[in-house]
Design an enzyme around this catalytic site. Sequence first.
Site, PDB file in Angstrom:
ATOM      1  N   GLY A 195     -24.197   7.976  -1.651  1.00 41.83           N
ATOM      2  CA  GLY A 195     -23.755   9.287  -1.178  1.00 41.83           C
ATOM      3  C   GLY A 195     -22.499   9.359  -0.331  1.00 41.83           C
ATOM      4  O   GLY A 195     -22.192  10.432   0.187  1.00 41.83           O
ATOM      5  N   TRP A 253     -19.296   9.325  -1.089  1.00 42.35           N
ATOM      6  CA  TRP A 253     -18.279  10.248  -1.611  1.00 42.35           C
ATOM      7  C   TRP A 253     -18.730  11.694  -1.383  1.00 42.35           C
ATOM      8  O   TRP A 253     -17.930  12.549  -1.039  1.00 42.35           O
ATOM      9  CB  TRP A 253     -18.034  10.014  -3.110  1.00 42.35           C
ATOM     10  CG  TRP A 253     -17.161   8.840  -3.418  1.00 42.35           C
ATOM     11  CD1 TRP A 253     -16.982   7.726  -2.647  1.00 42.35           C
ATOM     12  CD2 TRP A 253     -16.336   8.662  -4.581  1.00 42.35           C
ATOM     13  NE1 TRP A 253     -16.101   6.870  -3.259  1.00 42.35           N
ATOM     14  CE2 TRP A 253     -15.691   7.404  -4.449  1.00 42.35           C
ATOM     15  CE3 TRP A 253     -16.090   9.421  -5.718  1.00 42.35           C
ATOM     16  CZ2 TRP A 253     -14.809   6.914  -5.427  1.00 42.35           C
ATOM     17  CZ3 TRP A 253     -15.225   8.930  -6.684  1.00 42.35           C
ATOM     18  CH2 TRP A 253     -14.594   7.700  -6.524  1.00 42.35           C
ATOM     19  N   ASP A 277     -26.975  11.846  -9.867  1.00 44.72           N
ATOM     20  CA  ASP A 277     -27.175  10.400 -10.013  1.00 44.72           C
ATOM     21  C   ASP A 277     -28.561  10.128 -10.620  1.00 44.72           C
ATOM     22  O   ASP A 277     -29.489  10.914 -10.433  1.00 44.72           O
ATOM     23  CB  ASP A 277     -27.050   9.666  -8.666  1.00 44.72           C
ATOM     24  CG  ASP A 277     -26.617   8.208  -8.856  1.00 44.72           C
ATOM     25  OD1 ASP A 277     -25.480   7.869  -8.494  1.00 44.72           O
ATOM     26  OD2 ASP A 277     -27.421   7.397  -9.401  1.00 44.72           O
ATOM     27  N   ASP A 330     -29.978  11.484 -15.422  1.00 42.21           N
ATOM     28  CA  ASP A 330     -28.980  10.710 -16.153  1.00 42.21           C
ATOM     29  C   ASP A 330     -27.941  11.669 -16.730  1.00 42.21           C
ATOM     30  O   ASP A 330     -28.280  12.557 -17.525  1.00 42.21           O
ATOM     31  CB  ASP A 330     -29.710   9.955 -17.278  1.00 42.21           C
ATOM     32  CG  ASP A 330     -28.795   9.019 -18.037  1.00 42.21           C
ATOM     33  OD1 ASP A 330     -27.558   9.229 -18.019  1.00 42.21           O
ATOM     34  OD2 ASP A 330     -29.318   8.081 -18.657  1.00 42.21           O
ATOM     35  N   ASP A 343     -17.546   8.203  -9.917  1.00 42.01           N
ATOM     36  CA  ASP A 343     -17.584   6.783  -9.550  1.00 42.01           C
ATOM     37  C   ASP A 343     -18.663   6.094 -10.386  1.00 42.01           C
ATOM     38  O   ASP A 343     -19.102   4.997 -10.067  1.00 42.01           O
ATOM     39  CB  ASP A 343     -17.907   6.683  -8.048  1.00 42.01           C
ATOM     40  CG  ASP A 343     -17.461   5.361  -7.426  1.00 42.01           C
ATOM     41  OD1 ASP A 343     -16.611   4.678  -8.024  1.00 42.01           O
ATOM     42  OD2 ASP A 343     -17.968   5.018  -6.336  1.00 42.01           O
ATOM     43  N   LYS A 395     -13.451   6.553 -12.192  1.00 44.56           N
ATOM     44  CA  LYS A 395     -13.380   5.084 -12.159  1.00 44.56           C
ATOM     45  C   LYS A 395     -13.385   4.523 -13.580  1.00 44.56           C
ATOM     46  O   LYS A 395     -14.197   4.926 -14.415  1.00 44.56           O
ATOM     47  CB  LYS A 395     -14.586   4.522 -11.394  1.00 44.56           C
ATOM     48  CG  LYS A 395     -14.646   2.995 -11.477  1.00 44.56           C
ATOM     49  CD  LYS A 395     -15.423   2.386 -10.357  1.00 44.56           C
ATOM     50  CE  LYS A 395     -16.916   2.582 -10.492  1.00 44.56           C
ATOM     51  NZ  LYS A 395     -17.613   2.080  -9.298  1.00 44.56           N
TER      52      LYS A 395
HETATM   53  C1  LIG Z   1     -20.650   2.723  -7.470  1.00 47.17           C
HETATM   54  S1  LIG Z   1     -22.047   3.735  -7.395  1.00 47.17           S
HETATM   55  C2  LIG Z   1     -21.428   5.206  -6.662  1.00 47.17           C
HETATM   56  C3  LIG Z   1     -21.202   5.123  -5.176  1.00 47.17           C
HETATM   57  C4  LIG Z   1     -20.872   6.476  -4.582  1.00 47.17           C
HETATM   58  N1  LIG Z   1     -19.556   6.930  -5.008  1.00 47.17           N
HETATM   59  C5  LIG Z   1     -20.909   6.449  -3.073  1.00 47.17           C
HETATM   60  O1  LIG Z   1     -19.859   6.684  -2.470  1.00 47.17           O
HETATM   61  O2  LIG Z   1     -21.974   6.251  -2.489  1.00 47.17           O
HETATM   62  C6  LIG Z   1     -22.253   4.226  -9.058  1.00 47.17           C
HETATM   63  C7  LIG Z   1     -23.416   5.171  -9.286  1.00 47.17           C
HETATM   64  O3  LIG Z   1     -23.356   5.664 -10.620  1.00 47.17           O
HETATM   65  C8  LIG Z   1     -24.682   5.950 -11.000  1.00 47.17           C
HETATM   66  N2  LIG Z   1     -24.754   6.119 -12.453  1.00 47.17           N
HETATM   67  C9  LIG Z   1     -24.442   5.201 -13.396  1.00 47.17           C
HETATM   68  N3  LIG Z   1     -24.678   5.722 -14.618  1.00 47.17           N
HETATM   69  C10 LIG Z   1     -25.111   6.991 -14.428  1.00 47.17           C
HETATM   70  C11 LIG Z   1     -25.521   8.024 -15.303  1.00 47.17           C
HETATM   71  N4  LIG Z   1     -25.534   7.857 -16.625  1.00 47.17           N
HETATM   72  N5  LIG Z   1     -25.925   9.209 -14.779  1.00 47.17           N
HETATM   73  C12 LIG Z   1     -25.930   9.383 -13.427  1.00 47.17           C
HETATM   74  N6  LIG Z   1     -25.568   8.428 -12.554  1.00 47.17           N
HETATM   75  C13 LIG Z   1     -25.162   7.252 -13.048  1.00 47.17           C
HETATM   76  C14 LIG Z   1     -25.455   4.759 -10.478  1.00 47.17           C
HETATM   77  O4  LIG Z   1     -26.828   5.045 -10.378  1.00 47.17           O
HETATM   78  C15 LIG Z   1     -24.784   4.510  -9.130  1.00 47.17           C
HETATM   79  O5  LIG Z   1     -25.496   5.116  -8.081  1.00 47.17           O
END
Ligand SMILES: C[S@@+](CC[C@H](N)C(=O)[O-])C[C@H]1O[C@@H](n2cnc3c(N)ncnc32)[C@H](O)[C@@H]1O
Length: 205
Positions: free
Chosen positions: A59, A61, A79, A95, A120, A160
């Site tokens: 969280g 961002w 997420d 998802d 991200d 990203k």
């Molecule tokens: C690098 S982390 C994000 C960190 C976030 N920007 C922060 O500042 O806390 C990447 C996130 O993308 C989520 N994610 C990956 N694939 C996803 C999807 N298909 N749908 C939703 N979330 C997804 C992961 O669960 C993970 O929490």
Amino acid sequence: MAKKSNKQWLHAQNKDQYVKQARDSHYRSRAIYKLQEIDQKDKLIKPNTCVVDLGSAPGSWSQYASEQVKANGRVISVDILPMDPIERVLFILGDFTDEAVENECIGHIGKQGADLVISDMAPNLTGIRITDQARSLALAELVYDFCDQVLKPGGDLVIKLFEGAGTDEYRRLLKERFAKVMTRKPEASRDQSREFYVLARSYGL
Ligand SMILES: C[S@@+](CC[C@H](N)C(=O)[O-])C[C@H]1O[C@@H](n2cnc3c(N)ncnc32)[C@H](O)[C@@H]1O
């Protein structure tokens, strides 16, 4: 050689510094410093706007975006993993590749549209480069289509990506919809990772 080790040492120090900084502040992850650096350079997040944060957990961002949009702005975050509540942030657990989840998000954004999409999201890495790259690009393509549905004219995207096959084509795709497409590699992201961010500005202009 000495130069290189110095650089590596400094780099490791910096990395630790971001972790420590995030721990000492109220931010939930060192990822905050990646978005903060891009925002400070490019003046992205403005008061009273609507920001959509894809792949938002844990969280940081969303925390940062919520602070920048201020009391009359809003943040809609998605997420697969749960995320503790944040002021002004509407969180959707699900998802993003699931159409129902994407539609729920579109519904919350409403007719007025979004000013900024930040993604991200990263797939669970298998370690098989070709598979990871394909999954990451598949997510990025979904985000591209999503932008078409929700961004206001003049809106922006930060996403990203990972260096590898297909990223140039993706950038070219973005150029068809956005006036300016730039690459950003924030200081906090300078590790072994091939990650970088693409900033696409002025949707539909
Ligand atoms: C690098 S982390 C994000 C960190 C976030 N920007 C922060 O500042 O806390 C990447 C996130 O993308 C989520 N994610 C990956 N694939 C996803 C999807 N298909 N749908 C939703 N979330 C997804 C992961 O669960 C993970 O929490």
